[in-house]
Design a protein around this motif. Structure first.
Motif, PDB file in Angstrom:
ATOM      1  N   SER A  72       0.819  -1.215   0.000  1.00  0.00           N
ATOM      2  CA  SER A  72       0.000   0.000   0.000  1.00  0.00           C
ATOM      3  C   SER A  72       0.852   1.264   0.000  1.00  0.00           C
ATOM      4  O   SER A  72       0.615   2.182  -0.793  1.00  0.00           O
ATOM      5  CB  SER A  72      -0.931  -0.015   1.210  1.00  0.00           C
ATOM      6  OG  SER A  72      -1.640   1.186   1.296  1.00  0.00           O
ATOM      7  N   GLN A  92       1.101   4.258  -3.087  1.00  0.00           N
ATOM      8  CA  GLN A  92       0.641   5.619  -2.814  1.00  0.00           C
ATOM      9  C   GLN A  92       1.788   6.624  -2.815  1.00  0.00           C
ATOM     10  O   GLN A  92       1.614   7.752  -2.374  1.00  0.00           O
ATOM     11  CB  GLN A  92      -0.086   5.650  -1.468  1.00  0.00           C
ATOM     12  CG  GLN A  92      -1.336   4.798  -1.466  1.00  0.00           C
ATOM     13  CD  GLN A  92      -1.950   4.654  -0.087  1.00  0.00           C
ATOM     14  OE1 GLN A  92      -1.437   5.156   0.907  1.00  0.00           O
ATOM     15  NE2 GLN A  92      -3.061   3.958  -0.018  1.00  0.00           N
ATOM     16  N   GLN A 101      -5.795   4.059  -7.437  1.00  0.00           N
ATOM     17  CA  GLN A 101      -6.447   2.763  -7.235  1.00  0.00           C
ATOM     18  C   GLN A 101      -6.706   2.465  -5.762  1.00  0.00           C
ATOM     19  O   GLN A 101      -5.848   2.702  -4.920  1.00  0.00           O
ATOM     20  CB  GLN A 101      -5.547   1.670  -7.834  1.00  0.00           C
ATOM     21  CG  GLN A 101      -6.118   0.289  -7.850  1.00  0.00           C
ATOM     22  CD  GLN A 101      -5.128  -0.692  -8.459  1.00  0.00           C
ATOM     23  OE1 GLN A 101      -4.056  -0.906  -7.891  1.00  0.00           O
ATOM     24  NE2 GLN A 101      -5.471  -1.247  -9.605  1.00  0.00           N
ATOM     25  N   ALA A 102      -7.887   1.942  -5.474  1.00  0.00           N
ATOM     26  CA  ALA A 102      -8.175   1.482  -4.111  1.00  0.00           C
ATOM     27  C   ALA A 102      -7.276   0.277  -3.822  1.00  0.00           C
ATOM     28  O   ALA A 102      -7.150  -0.621  -4.661  1.00  0.00           O
ATOM     29  CB  ALA A 102      -9.642   1.096  -3.982  1.00  0.00           C
TER      30      ALA A 102
END
Length: 120
Positions: free
Chosen positions: A19, A23, A58-59
């Motif tokens: 993650s 990001q 994107q999630a």
């Protein structure tokens, strides 16, 4: 194949699935070569800037690697292949993945990536 190199390339692939990396545009720029290209599982072709922008938007979904293998293509080029497992509302989606990594100025950077969905 040098086990240390295989461990390093796997760690880089896993870093791209984390993650905090997805990001962080700077981290992605460090991992993806300037001429990077991706052939997506649905037949779309993306360049480096499109992939970085897409990942930033994107999630996040936690993915896992299975059956990871590395093949030396040249002294400074390796091919990584694996199965990527992605949880979804319908269960786990699996795709065959391949990446070409090249060592440039002491750092490994991904030059190419392809994903092909495995039929249910």
């Amino acid at each position: 194949m040098d086990a240390q190199l295989e461990y390093l390339i796997r760690a880089l692939e896993e870093r791209l699935l984390q993650s905090h990396t997805r990001q962080d545009a700077e981290a992605l720029e460090q991992l993806l070569a300037e001429g990077f290209i991706e052939f997506g599982a649905r037949g779309v072709v993306w360049n480096r800037s499109e992939v970085i922008q897409g990942l930033l938007e994107q999630a996040f979904v936690q993915r896992t690697l299975e059956d990871f293998r590395v093949r030396l293509l040249a002294d400074d080029v390796v091919l990584a292949t694996y199965v990527c497992a992605t949880p979804s509302a319908d269960g786990t989606v699996r795709s065959l993945r391949s990446s070409v990594w090249r060592q440039q100025q002491g750092a490994w950077r991904m030059e190419f990536h392809q994903g092909t969905r495995i039929p249910d």
